[in-house]
Design an enzyme around this catalytic site. Structure first.
Site, PDB file in Angstrom:
ATOM      1  N   HIS A  86      56.701  60.573  39.473  1.00 42.08           N
ATOM      2  CA  HIS A  86      56.130  59.582  40.243  1.00 42.08           C
ATOM      3  C   HIS A  86      54.958  59.168  39.990  1.00 42.08           C
ATOM      4  CE1 HIS A  86      56.494  57.733  44.019  1.00 42.08           C
ATOM      5  NE2 HIS A  86      56.242  58.501  44.743  1.00 42.08           N
TER       6      HIS A  86
ATOM      7  N   ASP B 267      58.202  54.724  40.886  1.00 39.96           N
ATOM      8  CA  ASP B 267      58.191  54.921  42.254  1.00 39.96           C
ATOM      9  C   ASP B 267      59.717  54.937  42.922  1.00 39.96           C
ATOM     10  OD1 ASP B 267      55.438  54.524  42.607  1.00 39.96           O
ATOM     11  OD2 ASP B 267      55.534  52.306  42.468  1.00 39.96           O
TER      12      ASP B 267
END
Length: 424
Positions: free
Chosen positions: A396, A400
């Site tokens: 992350h 995304d």
């Protein structure tokens, strides 16, 4: 050892000084990441010197031993007696100096739990850096190893850096090491205590490092793979008869995953500090079992350029050599994205840990027969379908949810749109 392999650790010498060695006979064993290999001699002769010991880290291209060949031993060698005596005296002086300096400086770097290259050890010894000081240097190399630049920067800080050792921190580190290395005791006297083997220790370190490095996030999607199931059932016997290769689900899935990576190149990246490296080649890692039960990740190079036949041959070759313990060091290098088939063990889905420095790993769940709603122009009805879960773990920090989710959805779309009439 392969273009992408830069260093290896000597795990065992198979020959001792004075032993006779035949050409192509194994002299020592080395380890790179999780692959063990034997190093054969290129010549016949007698081993007269080892330049590195067990557990030493050696760079590719370094000389590790000297073998005297028949031609060399037959060549006349004239050395004046005076020179021999002088050399013997010099060696005695050097040995005496080293034995006097060793206790004071504690420069037996082999006692450290960390790996140091011969170059780093030599610089440390010449500069009078103790083992305790060397262990405090933060390494910027692979797996936190101390590089030449690291130790030179440490020396450049001046006397304060090379003389002060922060006793409190050193004691704490020592205490932690002794606690972690202390062998546990069976309270009831019946529990079996088993020390991890070298590979399991490496895997353990990699897994913890990955969790500490990447911000792991998972996306899951269920896929109808009935078309793939039916096509394989219809073609697997003809495929094996014609090609001499078994047709499993893995190469079919790998072909579609490579296609999805071409659609989403920002999943085919790695991270170094604050920089993203966008990979030109798509090199798919595939988790495979080793003879001892541990897992390893051999790599299919340029996977997007392979058709189904080429992919099947690559998958079978790497899988078979992994089971036989015959993978080469370069077989596990250069991966840009990894796939693991947790369905092999009956798992419906999983949350795999990213293979650093990659940013994503896809777990393939078990294929199950399930009741499902089937939409048709005449209306919906319930039917038996073959379905599986895809579990996508991604970093992350740089990926995304939109990208991570879109990528695994594209893989699912390719699976569900599989052409049952295609040839192999």
């Amino acid at each position: 050892m392969g273009e992408s392999v830069a260093e290896a650790t000597i795990t065992n010498w198979l020959k001792e000084v004075g032993d006779t060695i035949a050409a192509d006979e194994a002299v020592l064993e080395i380890a790179t990441d999780k692959v063990d290999s034997e190093v054969p001699s290129e010549v016949s002769g007698i081993l007269i010197e080892k330049l590195f010991g067990k557990d030493d880290l050696v760079q590719v291209g370094q000389t590790i031993a000297i073998i005297e060949t028949e031609a060399a031993s037959a060549a006349p060698v004239e050395v004046p007696v005076v020179e021999q005596a002088a050399e013997a005296v010099m060696q005695t002086v050097v040995s005496a100096q080293e034995s006097i300096a060793a206790p004071a400086l504690a420069t037996d770097y082999s006692q450290s739990d960390k790996f140091y290259s011969p170059l780093v050890k030599n610089i440390a010894k010449q500069e009078g850096i103790s083992l305790a000081q060397l262990d405090q240097i933060s390494g910027t190399g692979k797996d936190g190893r101390v590089t030449k630049n690291d130790i030179l920067a440490f020396i450049a800080q001046g006397p304060t850096a090379t003389q002060s050792v922060q006793p409190v921190a050193a004691k704490l580190a020592s205490a932690e090491t002794s606690v972690s290395k202390a062998m546990p005791v069976s309270v009831n006297g019946q529990d079996e205590i088993i020390e991890m083997d070298r590979m399991r220790k490496l895997i353990s370190g990699y897994m913890v490092q990955s969790l500490q490095t990447s911000a792991h996030v998972q996306s899951f999607i269920e896929v109808d793979v009935t078309a793939i199931w039916d096509w394989r059932e219809k073609n697997k016997n003809a495929f094996e008869k014609r090609e001499g290769e078994k047709l499993t689900f893995t190469p079919i899935f790998m072909e579609l995953i490579a296609r999805a990576l071409k659609d989403f190149p920002m999943m085919n990246i790695s991270v170094e500090g604050d920089y993203i490296i966008k990979k030109k080649n798509i090199n798919l890692g595939m988790a495979a079992a080793l003879p001892n039960g541990n897992l390893i990740v051999p790599v299919i190079k340029n996977a997007d350029q392979l058709n189904l036949l080429g992919m099947a041959k690559a998958v079978n070759d790497l899988g078979n050599r992994a089971k036989a313990g015959k993978l080469k060091p370069d077989d596990t290098q250069g991966g840009t994205y990894t796939v693991t088939n947790v369905g092999t063990f009956g798992s419906v889905f999983g949350t795999p840990i990213i293979n650093q420095p990659q940013v994503g790993i896809l777990a393939l769940g078990a294929i199950r027969k399930v009741p499902a709603v089937i939409e048709t122009p005449e209306g919906d009805f319930i039917g038996i379908r073959k379905k599986m879960f895809l579990s996508h773990s991604y970093d992350h920090r740089v990926v995304d949810g939109a990208l991570g989710g879109s990528f695994v959805k594209r893989v699912a779309e390719y699976m569900e749109a599989f052409d049952e009439n295609r040839s192999f």
